[in-house]
Design a protein around this motif. Structure first.
Motif, PDB file in Angstrom:
ATOM      1  N   PRO A  91      72.869  65.339  46.371  1.00 13.84           N
ATOM      2  CA  PRO A  91      71.669  65.596  45.562  1.00 13.84           C
ATOM      3  C   PRO A  91      71.886  66.670  44.509  1.00 13.84           C
ATOM      4  O   PRO A  91      70.961  66.990  43.749  1.00 13.84           O
ATOM      5  CB  PRO A  91      70.656  66.071  46.614  1.00 13.84           C
ATOM      6  N   ASP A  92      73.098  67.220  44.431  1.00 11.45           N
ATOM      7  CA  ASP A  92      73.364  68.371  43.558  1.00 11.45           C
ATOM      8  C   ASP A  92      73.025  68.075  42.100  1.00 11.45           C
ATOM      9  O   ASP A  92      73.203  66.950  41.605  1.00 11.45           O
ATOM     10  CB  ASP A  92      74.837  68.778  43.646  1.00 11.45           C
ATOM     11  N   THR A  93      72.567  69.105  41.413  1.00  9.75           N
ATOM     12  CA  THR A  93      72.287  69.023  39.987  1.00  9.75           C
ATOM     13  C   THR A  93      72.451  70.412  39.389  1.00  9.75           C
ATOM     14  O   THR A  93      72.456  71.409  40.118  1.00  9.75           O
ATOM     15  CB  THR A  93      70.860  68.487  39.746  1.00  9.75           C
ATOM     16  N   ASN A  94      72.621  70.489  38.088  1.00  6.91           N
ATOM     17  CA  ASN A  94      72.789  71.779  37.413  1.00  6.91           C
ATOM     18  C   ASN A  94      71.432  72.364  37.019  1.00  6.91           C
ATOM     19  O   ASN A  94      70.495  71.628  36.698  1.00  6.91           O
ATOM     20  CB  ASN A  94      73.654  71.620  36.156  1.00  6.91           C
ATOM     21  N   ILE A  95      71.349  73.686  37.042  1.00  7.28           N
ATOM     22  CA  ILE A  95      70.148  74.392  36.599  1.00  7.28           C
ATOM     23  C   ILE A  95      70.543  75.363  35.491  1.00  7.28           C
ATOM     24  O   ILE A  95      71.420  76.216  35.688  1.00  7.28           O
ATOM     25  CB  ILE A  95      69.480  75.167  37.753  1.00  7.28           C
ATOM     26  N   HIS A  96      69.923  75.234  34.327  1.00  4.51           N
ATOM     27  CA  HIS A  96      70.163  76.130  33.207  1.00  4.51           C
ATOM     28  C   HIS A  96      68.910  76.967  32.942  1.00  4.51           C
ATOM     29  O   HIS A  96      67.820  76.617  33.387  1.00  4.51           O
ATOM     30  CB  HIS A  96      70.537  75.353  31.947  1.00  4.51           C
ATOM     31  N   LEU A 142      61.062  86.032  27.935  1.00  2.00           N
ATOM     32  CA  LEU A 142      60.468  84.715  27.747  1.00  2.00           C
ATOM     33  C   LEU A 142      61.535  83.656  28.000  1.00  2.00           C
ATOM     34  O   LEU A 142      62.477  83.509  27.208  1.00  2.00           O
ATOM     35  CB  LEU A 142      59.911  84.567  26.329  1.00  2.00           C
ATOM     36  N   SER A 143      61.399  82.938  29.092  1.00  2.00           N
ATOM     37  CA  SER A 143      62.403  81.923  29.414  1.00  2.00           C
ATOM     38  C   SER A 143      61.832  80.919  30.391  1.00  2.00           C
ATOM     39  O   SER A 143      60.826  81.179  31.059  1.00  2.00           O
ATOM     40  CB  SER A 143      63.671  82.566  30.009  1.00  2.00           C
ATOM     41  N   PHE A 144      62.473  79.787  30.440  1.00  2.00           N
ATOM     42  CA  PHE A 144      62.164  78.788  31.469  1.00  2.00           C
ATOM     43  C   PHE A 144      63.473  78.178  31.937  1.00  2.00           C
ATOM     44  O   PHE A 144      64.523  78.323  31.308  1.00  2.00           O
ATOM     45  CB  PHE A 144      61.194  77.714  30.958  1.00  2.00           C
ATOM     46  N   TYR A 145      63.420  77.513  33.075  1.00  2.00           N
ATOM     47  CA  TYR A 145      64.600  76.862  33.646  1.00  2.00           C
ATOM     48  C   TYR A 145      64.526  75.364  33.388  1.00  2.00           C
ATOM     49  O   TYR A 145      63.454  74.798  33.136  1.00  2.00           O
ATOM     50  CB  TYR A 145      64.685  77.134  35.147  1.00  2.00           C
ATOM     51  N   ILE A 146      65.669  74.724  33.441  1.00  2.00           N
ATOM     52  CA  ILE A 146      65.710  73.274  33.259  1.00  2.00           C
ATOM     53  C   ILE A 146      66.698  72.667  34.254  1.00  2.00           C
ATOM     54  O   ILE A 146      67.851  73.099  34.349  1.00  2.00           O
ATOM     55  CB  ILE A 146      66.076  72.891  31.802  1.00  2.00           C
ATOM     56  N   VAL A 147      66.226  71.710  35.024  1.00  2.00           N
ATOM     57  CA  VAL A 147      67.047  70.983  35.990  1.00  2.00           C
ATOM     58  C   VAL A 147      67.691  69.820  35.248  1.00  2.00           C
ATOM     59  O   VAL A 147      67.003  68.906  34.787  1.00  2.00           O
ATOM     60  CB  VAL A 147      66.195  70.483  37.183  1.00  2.00           C
ATOM     61  N   ARG A 148      69.020  69.837  35.145  1.00  2.00           N
ATOM     62  CA  ARG A 148      69.740  68.914  34.284  1.00  2.00           C
ATOM     63  C   ARG A 148      70.039  67.575  34.986  1.00  2.00           C
ATOM     64  O   ARG A 148      71.189  67.154  35.114  1.00  2.00           O
ATOM     65  CB  ARG A 148      71.031  69.554  33.785  1.00  2.00           C
ATOM     66  N   VAL A 177      57.104  68.042  33.922  1.00  2.00           N
ATOM     67  CA  VAL A 177      57.829  66.778  33.848  1.00  2.00           C
ATOM     68  C   VAL A 177      57.072  65.811  32.953  1.00  2.00           C
ATOM     69  O   VAL A 177      55.839  65.771  32.972  1.00  2.00           O
ATOM     70  CB  VAL A 177      58.027  66.183  35.264  1.00  2.00           C
ATOM     71  N   ASP A 178      57.802  65.083  32.113  1.00  2.00           N
ATOM     72  CA  ASP A 178      57.181  64.036  31.310  1.00  2.00           C
ATOM     73  C   ASP A 178      56.892  62.838  32.199  1.00  2.00           C
ATOM     74  O   ASP A 178      57.699  62.506  33.075  1.00  2.00           O
ATOM     75  CB  ASP A 178      58.098  63.633  30.153  1.00  2.00           C
ATOM     76  N   SER A 179      55.763  62.190  32.013  1.00  2.00           N
ATOM     77  CA  SER A 179      55.324  61.147  32.942  1.00  2.00           C
ATOM     78  C   SER A 179      55.017  59.842  32.236  1.00  2.00           C
ATOM     79  O   SER A 179      54.085  59.760  31.424  1.00  2.00           O
ATOM     80  CB  SER A 179      54.081  61.612  33.710  1.00  2.00           C
ATOM     81  N   GLY A 180      55.840  58.824  32.560  1.00  3.35           N
ATOM     82  CA  GLY A 180      55.554  57.463  32.115  1.00  3.35           C
ATOM     83  C   GLY A 180      54.667  56.785  33.138  1.00  3.35           C
ATOM     84  O   GLY A 180      53.477  56.567  32.916  1.00  3.35           O
ATOM     85  N   THR A 181      55.236  56.486  34.313  1.00  2.00           N
ATOM     86  CA  THR A 181      54.437  55.913  35.395  1.00  2.00           C
ATOM     87  C   THR A 181      53.794  56.997  36.254  1.00  2.00           C
ATOM     88  O   THR A 181      52.812  56.740  36.943  1.00  2.00           O
ATOM     89  CB  THR A 181      55.303  55.032  36.315  1.00  2.00           C
ATOM     90  N   GLY A 182      54.358  58.201  36.244  1.00  2.00           N
ATOM     91  CA  GLY A 182      53.838  59.293  37.070  1.00  2.00           C
ATOM     92  C   GLY A 182      54.470  59.385  38.447  1.00  2.00           C
ATOM     93  O   GLY A 182      54.173  60.311  39.212  1.00  2.00           O
ATOM     94  N   THR A 183      55.369  58.465  38.781  1.00  2.00           N
ATOM     95  CA  THR A 183      55.973  58.426  40.112  1.00  2.00           C
ATOM     96  C   THR A 183      56.805  59.675  40.399  1.00  2.00           C
ATOM     97  O   THR A 183      56.748  60.247  41.497  1.00  2.00           O
ATOM     98  CB  THR A 183      56.854  57.174  40.266  1.00  2.00           C
ATOM     99  N   THR A 184      57.581  60.128  39.420  1.00  2.00           N
ATOM    100  CA  THR A 184      58.414  61.309  39.608  1.00  2.00           C
ATOM    101  C   THR A 184      57.562  62.536  39.906  1.00  2.00           C
ATOM    102  O   THR A 184      57.868  63.318  40.818  1.00  2.00           O
ATOM    103  CB  THR A 184      59.275  61.549  38.361  1.00  2.00           C
ATOM    104  N   ALA A 185      56.498  62.724  39.153  1.00  2.00           N
ATOM    105  CA  ALA A 185      55.618  63.881  39.353  1.00  2.00           C
ATOM    106  C   ALA A 185      54.980  63.854  40.734  1.00  2.00           C
ATOM    107  O   ALA A 185      54.907  64.881  41.419  1.00  2.00           O
ATOM    108  CB  ALA A 185      54.547  63.912  38.269  1.00  2.00           C
ATOM    109  N   VAL A 242      59.780  75.447  35.122  1.00  2.00           N
ATOM    110  CA  VAL A 242      60.992  74.655  35.302  1.00  2.00           C
ATOM    111  C   VAL A 242      60.757  73.259  34.740  1.00  2.00           C
ATOM    112  O   VAL A 242      59.800  72.584  35.127  1.00  2.00           O
ATOM    113  CB  VAL A 242      61.390  74.531  36.789  1.00  2.00           C
ATOM    114  N   ILE A 243      61.615  72.826  33.836  1.00  2.00           N
ATOM    115  CA  ILE A 243      61.572  71.443  33.351  1.00  2.00           C
ATOM    116  C   ILE A 243      62.498  70.594  34.211  1.00  2.00           C
ATOM    117  O   ILE A 243      63.624  70.997  34.505  1.00  2.00           O
ATOM    118  CB  ILE A 243      62.037  71.338  31.879  1.00  2.00           C
ATOM    119  N   LEU A 244      62.032  69.429  34.595  1.00  2.00           N
ATOM    120  CA  LEU A 244      62.923  68.433  35.183  1.00  2.00           C
ATOM    121  C   LEU A 244      63.348  67.497  34.062  1.00  2.00           C
ATOM    122  O   LEU A 244      62.548  66.691  33.580  1.00  2.00           O
ATOM    123  CB  LEU A 244      62.222  67.656  36.302  1.00  2.00           C
ATOM    124  N   HIS A 245      64.596  67.647  33.612  1.00  2.00           N
ATOM    125  CA  HIS A 245      65.101  66.821  32.507  1.00  2.00           C
ATOM    126  C   HIS A 245      65.392  65.428  33.046  1.00  2.00           C
ATOM    127  O   HIS A 245      66.346  65.220  33.804  1.00  2.00           O
ATOM    128  CB  HIS A 245      66.369  67.441  31.912  1.00  2.00           C
TER     129      HIS A 245
END
Length: 444
Positions: free
Chosen positions: A50-55, A95-101, A287-295, A414-417
């Protein structure tokens, strides 16, 4: 990507002659949140880990800067090795935010699509499925993800794409055509999706084959093994044998079923480790939502684990009432399918809403691009090295920037990219003038 198997630490439940668990096989007590997560994760997955990068993205104001661009008054700086875990408490982040890549998970499969398919594809394979039928728009990231992921494990995909075939194949349409079997469907026929999918799946199955929905597959897996390490007691003949009948699985548009939430549970479990985001620190996931399932998946997993996380979903494709209805449907379906494992008390507040649905900063009809948004994507790419697309991920980036600069609360943003970069190629055909302006800016 190959499928990866996580061996079970407990024995499989007793199975009766019909393949369903006996009454004694069902658990008498509900597991705790961590125990439930352990049972949920003790199975095969599509992704190796499940690993992912965080910036971390620092936002700086441009003093005295004037202009009408989307980010004309700010600049961005990317730290791709930020302090996480306990070190976050001592760092003056400004002023900063994180992003899950998650956009880096696969070159052709969007991050959110990879997460949705992470738990689904092993179930499909274990059920002896030979073919997968799904649908989407002409530039559907979902259809491309299904095509690539199926091809990687020897399954045949059949993709019903809305509208006429473009003159020049590009973007997700090109990937879908290369990896899968594409049929372009008139919009009038596409309007009746369920009937369209069933008809095409039956045609693919032929007289000797069979058709099954993904919801039926997960119900069957739960019945036969209480969902531990998807491994059926009985399997069909190996795929590829000459006399083997086709077994066709129907995956709904956008994979917006409860089974698609499993990958988000796995991601949340990973991110909540102490050396990453942890379980005690407050975060506001955008998170941007098309169907909303991810959110919904993010919100449900965070609530069940008792994490102080908020989910802000930027609505892109429908009304707030429709998204809330989708949220309630997914929660109800998840509770039903995992009722033997869930401690329902942990989700008592779920029906009141686990996602904060918000309008896009600059609302428009879904799929449309406004003037200046291509240049905004260019600015972010040049300043951070992170690609965005104007339809999906730019909406999340803009919302995260607004929340961060407005100091709306004490939560770290935190943004989920979710990916979507390949969509830029299709947009370049539709919005030639916007991309032409980008070229002029480069040459000036």
């Amino acid at each position: 990507m190959k499928l990866h198997y996580c061996p079970a630490k407990t024995a499989l439940t007793a199975i009766n002659k019909n393949g369903f668990p006996s009454a004694q096989a069902l658990p008498n007590t509900k597991p705790s949140g961590e125990e439930f997560m352990s049972k949920l994760l003790r199975r095969r997955w599509t992704l190796l880990s499940p690993d992912t990068n965080i910036h971390q993205i620092t936002v700086s104001s441009k003093q005295g800067q004037k202009g009408g661009g989307l980010f004309s008054n700010v600049s961005f700086l990317n730290n791709n090795q930020p302090h996480l875990g306990n070190m976050m408490l001592y760092e003056n982040q400004g002023l900063s935010f994180y992003i899950v890549r998650d956009d880096l998970l696969h070159p052709f499969v969007n991050g959110n699509k990879a997460r949705k398919l992470d738990g689904l594809l092993p179930l499909i394979e274990d059920h002896g499925v030979t073919d997968v039928v799904t649908c989407g728009g002409c530039q559907s990231a979902h259809a491309a993800a299904v095509a690539v992921s199926c091809a990687e494990r020897g399954l045949k995909s059949h993709l019903l794409l809305r509208g006429e075939q473009p003159q020049i194949l590009t973007g997700y349409n090109l990937i879908s055509t290369i990896y899968g079997n594409v049929t372009h469907v008139p919009r009038s026929f596409y309007a009746h999706r369920e009937e369209m999918l069933q008809t095409h799946a039956s045609m693919v199955a032929g007289h000797t084959g069979s058709v099954i929905y993904c919801s039926d597959i997960i119900d069957s897996s739960l019945a036969s093994q209480t969902f531990e390490c998807s491994k059926f007691v009985q399997r069909d003949a190996p795929r590829g044998t000459e006399n083997h009948s086709r077994k066709v699985a129907i995956v709904n548009e956008g994979a917006k079923d409860a089974v698609a939430l499993l990958g988000m549970f796995r991601l949340v479990d990973y991110l909540s480790q102490d050396h990453l985001l942890g379980k005690k620190r407050a975060f506001n996931f955008v998170v941007d939502s098309g169907t909303g399932t991810t959110a919904v998946g993010l919100g449900l997993a965070a609530m069940y684990l008792g994490l102080p996380w908020k989910i802000t979903a930027v609505m892109l494709a429908d009304t707030m009432d429709t998204y809330r209805q989708q949220e309630r449907r997914l929660i109800a379906e998840f509770k039903r399918q995992f009722r033997f494992l869930l401690d329902s008390h942990k989700l008592n507040g779920a029906n009141d809403g686990i996602v904060r649905w918000v309008d896009r900063c600059h609302p428009r009809k879904f799929g449309n691009v406004l003037e200046g948004e291509i240049e905004a994507c260019q600015q972010v790419a040049q300043q951070t090295g992170i690609p965005l697309d104007p339809v999906y991920t730019l909406a999340a980036w803009e919302m995260a920037t607004r929340i961060t600069c407005a100091h709306e609360d004490d939560s770290n943003v935190v943004i989920l990219h979710t990916g979507g970069t390949l969509g830029m190629f299709g947009l370049a055909q539709r919005y030639k003038s916007y991309f032409g302006m980008l070229n002029n800016a480069i040459n000036s």
